[in-house]
Motif scaffolding. Sequence first.
Motif, short mmCIF file in Angstrom:
data_model
loop_
_atom_site.label_atom_id
_atom_site.label_comp_id
_atom_site.label_asym_id
_atom_site.label_seq_id
_atom_site.Cartn_x
_atom_site.Cartn_y
_atom_site.Cartn_z
N PRO A 16 64.03 17.14 22.42
CA PRO A 16 63.95 18.55 22.81
C PRO A 16 62.72 19.30 22.28
O PRO A 16 62.38 20.34 22.85
N ALA A 17 62.07 18.80 21.23
CA ALA A 17 60.93 19.54 20.69
C ALA A 17 59.71 19.27 21.55
O ALA A 17 58.90 18.37 21.28
N PHE A 18 59.56 20.06 22.59
CA PHE A 18 58.40 19.88 23.47
C PHE A 18 58.01 21.22 24.08
O PHE A 18 57.01 21.81 23.70
N PHE A 19 58.83 21.74 24.98
CA PHE A 19 58.52 23.04 25.59
C PHE A 19 59.23 24.15 24.82
O PHE A 19 60.33 23.98 24.33
N GLY A 20 58.61 25.29 24.75
CA GLY A 20 59.21 26.45 24.10
C GLY A 20 58.15 27.52 23.95
O GLY A 20 57.03 27.39 24.50
N PHE A 21 58.48 28.55 23.22
CA PHE A 21 57.54 29.66 23.04
C PHE A 21 57.20 29.90 21.58
O PHE A 21 56.07 30.18 21.23
N ALA A 22 58.22 29.82 20.73
CA ALA A 22 58.04 30.23 19.34
C ALA A 22 57.73 29.03 18.45
O ALA A 22 58.13 27.90 18.72
N ILE A 23 57.02 29.29 17.36
CA ILE A 23 56.78 28.29 16.33
C ILE A 23 56.54 29.02 15.01
O ILE A 23 55.96 30.11 15.00
N ALA A 24 57.05 28.46 13.93
CA ALA A 24 56.83 29.03 12.60
C ALA A 24 56.32 27.93 11.69
O ALA A 24 56.82 26.79 11.73
N ASP A 38 41.60 19.95 35.81
CA ASP A 38 41.08 19.15 34.70
C ASP A 38 41.91 19.48 33.45
O ASP A 38 41.67 20.49 32.79
N PRO A 39 42.88 18.64 33.11
CA PRO A 39 43.76 18.93 31.97
C PRO A 39 43.01 19.04 30.64
O PRO A 39 43.52 19.61 29.69
N ASN A 40 41.80 18.50 30.58
CA ASN A 40 41.02 18.53 29.35
C ASN A 40 39.97 19.64 29.36
O ASN A 40 39.02 19.61 28.57
N SER A 41 40.15 20.59 30.24
CA SER A 41 39.22 21.72 30.34
C SER A 41 39.03 22.37 28.97
O SER A 41 39.95 22.46 28.17
N GLU A 42 37.82 22.85 28.74
CA GLU A 42 37.54 23.49 27.44
C GLU A 42 38.32 24.80 27.29
O GLU A 42 38.74 25.18 26.19
N VAL A 43 38.53 25.50 28.39
CA VAL A 43 39.24 26.78 28.39
C VAL A 43 40.24 26.77 29.54
O VAL A 43 40.07 26.04 30.52
N GLY A 44 41.28 27.61 29.40
CA GLY A 44 42.32 27.67 30.44
C GLY A 44 43.66 27.17 29.92
O GLY A 44 44.58 26.93 30.70
N HIS A 45 43.78 27.05 28.60
CA HIS A 45 45.01 26.52 27.99
C HIS A 45 46.01 27.65 27.75
O HIS A 45 45.67 28.83 27.77
N ASP A 46 47.23 27.24 27.48
CA ASP A 46 48.31 28.21 27.30
C ASP A 46 49.01 27.98 25.96
O ASP A 46 50.10 27.40 25.91
N PRO A 47 48.39 28.42 24.87
CA PRO A 47 49.05 28.31 23.57
C PRO A 47 50.06 29.44 23.42
O PRO A 47 49.69 30.56 23.09
N GLN A 82 50.54 25.06 17.18
CA GLN A 82 50.80 25.89 18.34
C GLN A 82 51.90 25.29 19.19
O GLN A 82 51.95 24.08 19.43
N GLN A 83 52.84 26.17 19.58
CA GLN A 83 53.77 25.80 20.62
C GLN A 83 53.07 26.13 21.92
O GLN A 83 52.87 27.29 22.27
N ASN A 84 52.63 25.10 22.59
CA ASN A 84 51.84 25.23 23.81
C ASN A 84 52.76 25.08 25.02
O ASN A 84 53.86 24.56 24.91
N HIS A 85 52.29 25.56 26.15
CA HIS A 85 53.03 25.34 27.40
C HIS A 85 53.23 23.85 27.65
O HIS A 85 54.24 23.44 28.22
N CYS A 86 52.30 23.05 27.19
CA CYS A 86 52.31 21.62 27.50
C CYS A 86 52.65 20.77 26.27
O CYS A 86 52.20 19.62 26.17
N GLY A 87 53.41 21.31 25.36
CA GLY A 87 53.83 20.54 24.20
C GLY A 87 53.56 21.28 22.90
O GLY A 87 53.26 22.47 22.89
N ILE A 88 53.69 20.56 21.79
CA ILE A 88 53.45 21.13 20.47
C ILE A 88 52.21 20.45 19.90
O ILE A 88 52.10 19.20 19.95
N ASP A 143 48.67 16.14 19.67
CA ASP A 143 49.97 16.36 20.30
C ASP A 143 51.05 15.82 19.37
O ASP A 143 51.09 14.63 19.07
N VAL A 144 51.92 16.71 18.88
CA VAL A 144 52.99 16.28 17.98
C VAL A 144 54.37 16.58 18.58
O VAL A 144 55.37 16.56 17.87
N GLY A 145 54.41 16.86 19.88
CA GLY A 145 55.69 17.11 20.53
C GLY A 145 56.47 15.82 20.75
O GLY A 145 55.91 14.72 20.65
#
Lengths: 69, 357
Positions: B247-255, B198-207, B222-228, B240-242
């Motif tokens: 290229p601004a979609f997947f990554g780890f860092a955000i400032a 369930d992609p819309n699960s309340e918990v289980g996300h990867d920020p 948040q730079q999330n596993h599934c976008g920004i 969702d602003v990715g």
Amino acid sequence: MEGETVAGVVRTLDRRYPGLAAYLVDDRGALRKHVNIFVGGELVVDRERLTDPTGSEEEVFILQALSGG
Amino acid sequence: MQLLLSTRKGLIQLVPDGSGWRTLRVSFPGIPVSYAIRDPRDGRLWACLDHGHWGQKLHRSVDDGVTWQEVKVPTYPEGTEVKPGVPAVTRYVWVLQPGPADQPGRLYLGTEPGGLFRSDDGGDTWSLVTSLWNHPSRPTFWFGGGRDEAGVHSIVIDPRDSRKIQVGISCAGVFETCDEGATWNPKNKGLKASYLPDPNSEVGHDPHLLVACSSHPDVLWQQNHCGIFRSTDGASTWTDVGQPGGPAFFGFAIAADPLDPAVAWVVPAASDEQRVAPAGAMCVCRTCDGGATWQALRTGLPQQDAYDIVLRHALDLCGDYLVIGSTTGNVFVSSNRGDAWTGLGHHFPPVYAARFA
């Protein structure tokens, strides 16, 4: 050195060098994965609770594995 | 200004030197440093060490890193279990967050397997924030992402109200307390966890990282596993602003810019399967319109044969300065908000965190 078991030896060491035990055992007191302890030349059997007995004359040898790059 | 590089082979302090930077000192040579930061309240440096064999350690310095004092690393209360039969032990220290100015001595620490710890005596003693650990979602909807167990890697304290804290947990999502940690609620509405049934699960996300605009604290990114994703209502809802297709979609860092709530930077990587620089070319993407559009900034960054990725804590901002450090040992600084970059060195150890101090 005081201690009739390996756990006792580790406790004694920690009193003499505060903080040392946390390098040898994890939060639960189990031997860290890459640390080995030999008693009289034999690897300890109980890595979880360190209950292996230590004779007063026996050498307790602590070995750290070095690995990785 | 100073630069703290937490690397696989120690903590490297760099200082400005003429038009460039030079190494001031290296602490903990050969030892992986997962995170280091300066507490702005008292100037102390903190270093979180990830010994390969000796476990996690915590050190602090009152003399700018000349000498260090080891502090007992937090441990989980006896009997605490990640799941039935699996004792909770501190496996990794993700982040140390100094508390607010009105709470001297307060520090927070985020760890794997998912424990948030708090100190009120400057790090001499720590206690597990059991209200978060005991959140009913943890046994079934918290899990490892990248590491074996869930990790608390982002701790955002509201500058208007020290009792309000948001944390980012991978994998679980964003959780918020408004009562100084007595109770916690998930804040993941609008996020997409495309890897879940369930992609819309309340918990289980990867920020991968959660940050806020400090002058507009209701604006979070948040730079999330599934976008920004960006929130303008204090994490109540996320948009969702990715860039679809990057290229601004997947990554780890955000400032996030501390003054302008519409400005943020990310360091893109190619897809979650590959995790390398997109098409072999490093770029930093900047938005100045709240994520509606992104500009790829490439001047001074390698544009071929680059395999660099920048981990979640390895991008930082200080005024107009930005720094990125990669797992390939490249460190770049920009003095003009990312328009152009200068390499500080290309033979550093893999960089886990880069922080201005």
